[in-house]
Design a protein around this motif. Sequence first.
Motif, PDB file in Angstrom:
ATOM      1  N   ARG A  13     -11.438 -13.697   7.708  1.00  0.00           N
ATOM      2  CA  ARG A  13     -10.630 -13.867   6.731  1.00  0.00           C
ATOM      3  C   ARG A  13     -10.707 -13.140   5.700  1.00  0.00           C
ATOM      4  O   ARG A  13     -10.019 -12.286   5.048  1.00  0.00           O
ATOM      5  N   ARG A  14     -12.220 -13.192   5.293  1.00  0.00           N
ATOM      6  CA  ARG A  14     -12.345 -12.456   4.035  1.00  0.00           C
ATOM      7  C   ARG A  14     -12.559 -10.978   4.407  1.00  0.00           C
ATOM      8  O   ARG A  14     -12.092 -10.049   3.379  1.00  0.00           O
ATOM      9  N   LEU A  15     -12.788 -10.399   5.490  1.00  0.00           N
ATOM     10  CA  LEU A  15     -12.903  -9.095   5.949  1.00  0.00           C
ATOM     11  C   LEU A  15     -11.519  -8.607   5.924  1.00  0.00           C
ATOM     12  O   LEU A  15     -11.283  -7.525   5.307  1.00  0.00           O
ATOM     13  N   ASN A  16     -10.596  -9.414   6.429  1.00  0.00           N
ATOM     14  CA  ASN A  16      -9.120  -9.034   6.506  1.00  0.00           C
ATOM     15  C   ASN A  16      -8.615  -9.017   4.919  1.00  0.00           C
ATOM     16  O   ASN A  16      -7.933  -8.060   4.708  1.00  0.00           O
ATOM     17  N   ALA A  17      -9.005  -9.843   3.870  1.00  0.00           N
ATOM     18  CA  ALA A  17      -8.523  -9.668   2.564  1.00  0.00           C
ATOM     19  C   ALA A  17      -9.275  -8.420   2.022  1.00  0.00           C
ATOM     20  O   ALA A  17      -8.503  -7.523   1.262  1.00  0.00           O
ATOM     21  N   LEU A  18     -10.381  -8.277   2.556  1.00  0.00           N
ATOM     22  CA  LEU A  18     -11.107  -6.848   2.028  1.00  0.00           C
ATOM     23  C   LEU A  18     -10.255  -5.547   2.281  1.00  0.00           C
ATOM     24  O   LEU A  18     -10.176  -4.920   1.410  1.00  0.00           O
ATOM     25  N   THR A  19      -9.905  -5.703   3.587  1.00  0.00           N
ATOM     26  CA  THR A  19      -9.316  -4.441   3.974  1.00  0.00           C
ATOM     27  C   THR A  19      -7.984  -4.162   3.513  1.00  0.00           C
ATOM     28  O   THR A  19      -7.547  -3.099   3.314  1.00  0.00           O
ATOM     29  N   GLN A  20      -7.209  -5.431   3.194  1.00  0.00           N
ATOM     30  CA  GLN A  20      -5.854  -5.260   2.561  1.00  0.00           C
ATOM     31  C   GLN A  20      -6.209  -5.033   1.094  1.00  0.00           C
ATOM     32  O   GLN A  20      -5.201  -4.519   0.479  1.00  0.00           O
ATOM     33  N   ASN A  21      -7.148  -5.179   0.352  1.00  0.00           N
ATOM     34  CA  ASN A  21      -7.569  -4.687  -1.028  1.00  0.00           C
ATOM     35  C   ASN A  21      -7.987  -3.340  -1.249  1.00  0.00           C
ATOM     36  O   ASN A  21      -8.197  -2.690  -2.384  1.00  0.00           O
ATOM     37  N   LEU A  22      -8.535  -2.790  -0.166  1.00  0.00           N
ATOM     38  CA  LEU A  22      -9.013  -1.321  -0.282  1.00  0.00           C
ATOM     39  C   LEU A  22      -7.889  -0.451  -0.534  1.00  0.00           C
ATOM     40  O   LEU A  22      -6.851  -0.315   0.203  1.00  0.00           O
ATOM     41  N   THR A  23      -8.147   0.485  -1.391  1.00  0.00           N
ATOM     42  CA  THR A  23      -7.080   1.695  -1.648  1.00  0.00           C
ATOM     43  C   THR A  23      -7.809   2.950  -1.919  1.00  0.00           C
ATOM     44  O   THR A  23      -8.687   2.847  -2.496  1.00  0.00           O
ATOM     45  N   ASN A  24      -7.052   3.886  -1.182  1.00  0.00           N
ATOM     46  CA  ASN A  24      -7.533   5.164  -1.393  1.00  0.00           C
ATOM     47  C   ASN A  24      -6.365   5.921  -2.304  1.00  0.00           C
ATOM     48  O   ASN A  24      -5.343   6.109  -1.952  1.00  0.00           O
ATOM     49  N   ASN A  62      -3.090   0.540   5.934  1.00  0.00           N
ATOM     50  CA  ASN A  62      -3.752  -0.042   4.917  1.00  0.00           C
ATOM     51  C   ASN A  62      -3.541  -1.412   4.670  1.00  0.00           C
ATOM     52  O   ASN A  62      -3.929  -2.076   3.664  1.00  0.00           O
ATOM     53  N   SER A  63      -2.668  -2.243   5.752  1.00  0.00           N
ATOM     54  CA  SER A  63      -2.563  -3.602   5.482  1.00  0.00           C
ATOM     55  C   SER A  63      -2.173  -3.982   6.789  1.00  0.00           C
ATOM     56  O   SER A  63      -1.969  -3.399   7.650  1.00  0.00           O
ATOM     57  N   ILE A  64      -2.379  -5.332   7.050  1.00  0.00           N
ATOM     58  CA  ILE A  64      -1.965  -5.826   8.379  1.00  0.00           C
ATOM     59  C   ILE A  64      -0.381  -5.654   8.607  1.00  0.00           C
ATOM     60  O   ILE A  64      -0.032  -5.394   9.817  1.00  0.00           O
ATOM     61  N   ARG A  65       0.462  -5.693   7.489  1.00  0.00           N
ATOM     62  CA  ARG A  65       1.677  -5.482   7.989  1.00  0.00           C
ATOM     63  C   ARG A  65       2.025  -3.992   8.470  1.00  0.00           C
ATOM     64  O   ARG A  65       2.966  -3.891   9.325  1.00  0.00           O
ATOM     65  N   SER A  66       1.577  -2.978   7.803  1.00  0.00           N
ATOM     66  CA  SER A  66       1.732  -1.565   8.144  1.00  0.00           C
ATOM     67  C   SER A  66       1.050  -1.507   9.608  1.00  0.00           C
ATOM     68  O   SER A  66       1.641  -0.868  10.254  1.00  0.00           O
ATOM     69  N   LEU A  67      -0.094  -2.291   9.822  1.00  0.00           N
ATOM     70  CA  LEU A  67      -0.692  -2.040  11.286  1.00  0.00           C
ATOM     71  C   LEU A  67       0.241  -2.790  12.319  1.00  0.00           C
ATOM     72  O   LEU A  67       0.568  -1.858  13.420  1.00  0.00           O
ATOM     73  N   LEU A  68       0.721  -3.942  12.041  1.00  0.00           N
ATOM     74  CA  LEU A  68       1.754  -4.501  12.873  1.00  0.00           C
ATOM     75  C   LEU A  68       3.086  -3.720  13.104  1.00  0.00           C
ATOM     76  O   LEU A  68       3.586  -3.396  14.218  1.00  0.00           O
ATOM     77  N   SER A  69       3.478  -3.050  11.937  1.00  0.00           N
ATOM     78  CA  SER A  69       4.456  -1.945  12.077  1.00  0.00           C
ATOM     79  C   SER A  69       4.442  -0.797  13.107  1.00  0.00           C
ATOM     80  O   SER A  69       5.392  -0.363  13.780  1.00  0.00           O
TER      81      SER A  69
END
Length: 121
Positions: A13-24, A62-69
């Motif tokens: 859960r924390r890794l998922n939150a971390l990947t959603q908070n990373l921004t380039n 850069n997010s689970i939603r965009s990955l799912l899309s």
Amino acid sequence: MALSSEKRAELLRRLNALTQNLTNTTDASTATGGDLLDLNLPGLSLDIDLPNLGSLFPSTPNSIRSLLSSLVGKQVVIATPYDPQLSGTVLSVESDYVVLVETDGSLDYVNISKIETVTAL
């Protein structure tokens, strides 16, 4: 040292939150044309200048939603706190949930905020 299932779920859960908070973001103040990695966690804020990361990973979601899309029409396994092995074909991605079609034709509606991991098959 093996992790308990609760600790493993919390880590995921924390890794998922971390990947959603990373921004380039492009740092206009640098002459190198690199990317600025901005990582903000409770009690820790890091800004790291990384050279040309955008060119290495141009299509990385850069997010689970965009990955799912990007996986609409493809088979996936989704883990949630309630069910670690939801599997099916991604039918659609809505604003706050994803629709999966299981092999028997039944539909699963999964709240995106509850998704811990997504694995494409």
